[in-house]
Design a protein around this motif. Structure first.
Motif, PDB file in Angstrom:
ATOM      1  N   VAL A  14      20.335   1.803  24.343  1.00  0.00           N
ATOM      2  CA  VAL A  14      19.939   2.779  23.334  1.00  0.00           C
ATOM      3  C   VAL A  14      20.625   2.468  22.012  1.00  0.00           C
ATOM      4  CG1 VAL A  14      21.771   4.387  23.987  1.00  0.00           C
ATOM      5  CG2 VAL A  14      19.707   5.264  22.885  1.00  0.00           C
ATOM      6  N   HIS A  73      15.180   4.353  21.734  1.00  0.00           N
ATOM      7  CA  HIS A  73      16.061   5.150  20.878  1.00  0.00           C
ATOM      8  C   HIS A  73      15.857   6.639  21.164  1.00  0.00           C
ATOM      9  CE1 HIS A  73      12.325   4.416  18.393  1.00  0.00           C
ATOM     10  NE2 HIS A  73      12.368   5.734  18.434  1.00  0.00           N
ATOM     11  N   ASP A  74      15.132   6.923  22.244  1.00  0.00           N
ATOM     12  CA  ASP A  74      14.839   8.295  22.652  1.00  0.00           C
ATOM     13  C   ASP A  74      15.922   8.771  23.627  1.00  0.00           C
ATOM     14  OD1 ASP A  74      13.878  10.638  23.809  1.00  0.00           O
ATOM     15  OD2 ASP A  74      11.786   9.976  23.752  1.00  0.00           O
ATOM     16  N   ILE A  75      16.853   9.584  23.136  1.00  0.00           N
ATOM     17  CA  ILE A  75      17.976  10.043  23.951  1.00  0.00           C
ATOM     18  C   ILE A  75      17.495  10.891  25.132  1.00  0.00           C
ATOM     19  CG2 ILE A  75      20.093  11.414  23.957  1.00  0.00           C
ATOM     20  CD1 ILE A  75      20.391   8.812  22.506  1.00  0.00           C
ATOM     21  N   VAL A 130      16.452   8.674  27.919  1.00  0.00           N
ATOM     22  CA  VAL A 130      17.627   8.089  28.566  1.00  0.00           C
ATOM     23  C   VAL A 130      18.214   9.069  29.577  1.00  0.00           C
ATOM     24  CG1 VAL A 130      19.975   7.232  28.188  1.00  0.00           C
ATOM     25  CG2 VAL A 130      18.157   6.636  26.580  1.00  0.00           C
ATOM     26  N   VAL A 174      24.189   3.575  30.938  1.00  0.00           N
ATOM     27  CA  VAL A 174      23.731   3.485  29.552  1.00  0.00           C
ATOM     28  C   VAL A 174      24.586   2.487  28.788  1.00  0.00           C
ATOM     29  CG1 VAL A 174      23.285   4.745  27.409  1.00  0.00           C
ATOM     30  CG2 VAL A 174      23.019   5.913  29.617  1.00  0.00           C
ATOM     31  N   VAL A 192      25.166   1.535  24.827  1.00  0.00           N
ATOM     32  CA  VAL A 192      24.894   1.937  23.452  1.00  0.00           C
ATOM     33  C   VAL A 192      25.134   0.730  22.553  1.00  0.00           C
ATOM     34  CG1 VAL A 192      25.443   3.539  21.583  1.00  0.00           C
ATOM     35  CG2 VAL A 192      25.637   4.296  23.972  1.00  0.00           C
ATOM     36  N   PHE A 226      26.970  11.217  28.739  1.00  0.00           N
ATOM     37  CA  PHE A 226      26.394  12.384  28.072  1.00  0.00           C
ATOM     38  C   PHE A 226      27.374  13.551  28.030  1.00  0.00           C
ATOM     39  CE2 PHE A 226      22.422  10.161  28.482  1.00  0.00           C
ATOM     40  CZ  PHE A 226      21.664  10.628  27.418  1.00  0.00           C
ATOM     41  N   THR A 268      27.987   7.202  19.419  1.00  0.00           N
ATOM     42  CA  THR A 268      27.320   7.843  20.547  1.00  0.00           C
ATOM     43  C   THR A 268      27.253   9.346  20.331  1.00  0.00           C
ATOM     44  OG1 THR A 268      28.248   6.139  21.995  1.00  0.00           O
ATOM     45  CG2 THR A 268      27.294   8.066  23.058  1.00  0.00           C
ATOM     46  N   LEU A 271      24.571  10.089  17.783  1.00  0.00           N
ATOM     47  CA  LEU A 271      23.229   9.995  18.363  1.00  0.00           C
ATOM     48  C   LEU A 271      22.883  11.264  19.141  1.00  0.00           C
ATOM     49  CD1 LEU A 271      22.999   6.338  19.764  1.00  0.00           C
ATOM     50  CD2 LEU A 271      21.758   7.281  17.806  1.00  0.00           C
ATOM     51  N   LEU A 272      23.823  11.745  19.942  1.00  0.00           N
ATOM     52  CA  LEU A 272      23.572  12.944  20.737  1.00  0.00           C
ATOM     53  C   LEU A 272      23.400  14.180  19.860  1.00  0.00           C
ATOM     54  CD1 LEU A 272      26.085  12.369  23.677  1.00  0.00           C
ATOM     55  CD2 LEU A 272      23.617  12.017  23.672  1.00  0.00           C
TER      56      LEU A 272
END
Length: 329
Positions: free
Chosen positions: A40, A213-215, A218, A225, A227, A243, A251, A254-255
């Motif tokens: 990702v 790139h779709d969290i 994932v 994962v 990154v 997560f 990271t 992104l979240l």
């Protein structure tokens, strides 16, 4: 038990009018049998180049300049093109982002799937055609027999992607690389395609590298994962742990860009300031530093991949010292 895929120190560069540019920089990872590993990151981070390096499909100007890629115990990078063709499309397959540009517009769907099967098996043309129809039916293609006669441009995006999946799975691969397989599809079709891939993976005990790139995707698909940012793997780990407790500021950023069902009503989504640098191979320190709110002087030096236990690691000295969480080093 040995890993199905082992990537060691992989480095890929492209040479053009403005010199040589390293786009994938000494990355290491592995994939086990039946496992889903998601890569990702934002566009331009080196995710697709990583997959093309593994498949030997870099094209003009691109070359792997260092490292090794072992698949089922054999180094792909040392193989001749003929040796690679025996496993590529057979044991190791790939679904590309845009099926319309991946399928030949001059041949029907049925012809392309049938020829792919015949290239890697001893089936007769009739047997290969029957298998192609069966595969199209398995991937949910309506009226599979009739679909065999259609050309790519006459199918919808979702149907073209189903045809690509049927072709990729035609020889029962051990590892499937799916590079943004739902990018051009609407949300409903995205869910159908990913549900289909997950179902087929479980039925066949197939491994998968999912590049996205779709969290949200994932979270639903990944066992582990990776990154990526600016050509490097900057964090890796078990999906649940990553997560629940992300370590690298990138990271976390992104979240923070995606909503969650656990969000409060007043939570605002956050954008990541700045952009991925175009030329990042000459950056000596952390490549995310210019966009990071936790930047310190230590970020200007080379960043190691620090272990945080439970299989999680991050390339961030600030996280290693606990500064990003307000802790005393």
């Amino acid at each position: 038990m040995p890993h199905l895929l082992e990537v060691h120190n992989l480095t890929t560069a492209f040479t053009g009018d403005y010199g040589t540019h390293t786009t994938v920089d000494h990355i290491d990872f592995y994939v086990d049998q039946g496992e889903v590993v998601c890569i990702v990151g934002e566009s331009g981070c080196g995710k697709s180049v990583t997959s093309l390096s593994i498949m030997g499909l870099l094209g003009r100007g691109g070359a792997v300049t260092d490292g090794s890629v072992f698949f089922a115990g054999k180094n792909i990078l040392s193989m001749t093109e003929q040796e690679l063709d025996r496993i590529r499309g057979n044991e190791l397959t790939m679904i590309f982002q845009d099926p319309l540009t991946s399928l030949n517009p001059l041949f029907t769907i049925g012809n392309q799937i049938t020829e792919s099967i015949r290239a890697h098996t001893d089936l007769t043309r009739k047997e290969a055609k029957e298998r192609a129809v069966d595969l199209l039916a398995q991937v949910g293609m309506p009226e599979a027999q009739e679909a065999m006669k259609k050309y790519p441009h006459t199918l919808s995006g979702g149907m073209r992607q189903r045809a690509m999946i049927a072709m990729a799975l035609s020889c029962d691969p051990k590892l499937l690389i799916a590079d943004e397989p739902t990018t051009a599809l609407d949300v409903t079709i995205q869910a159908q395609i990913m549900g289909l891939l997950n179902q087929l993976r479980r039925e066949r005990n197939m491994s998968m590298i999912l590049i996205t790139h779709d969290i949200g995707l994932v979270a639903n698909m990944a066992d582990r994962v990776l990154v990526m940012y600016a050509g490097q793997i900057i964090e890796e780990g078990n999906a649940d742990e990553l997560f629940a407790n992300p370590r690298h500021p990138y990271t976390k950023a992104l979240l923070n860009t995606v909503p969650s069902i656990r969000d409060s009503a007043d939570r605002k989504l956050q954008a990541i300031p700045g952009m991925v640098p175009e030329r990042y191979d000459d950056i000596a320190g952390c490549r995310f530093a210019d966009r990071c709110p936790h930047r310190t002087g230590a970020c200007d030096g080379p960043q190691l991949l620090y272990s945080f236990g439970k299989g999680q690691a991050a390339r961030c000295v600030v996280a290693a010292n606990g500064h990003d969480r307000g802790e005393t080093p």
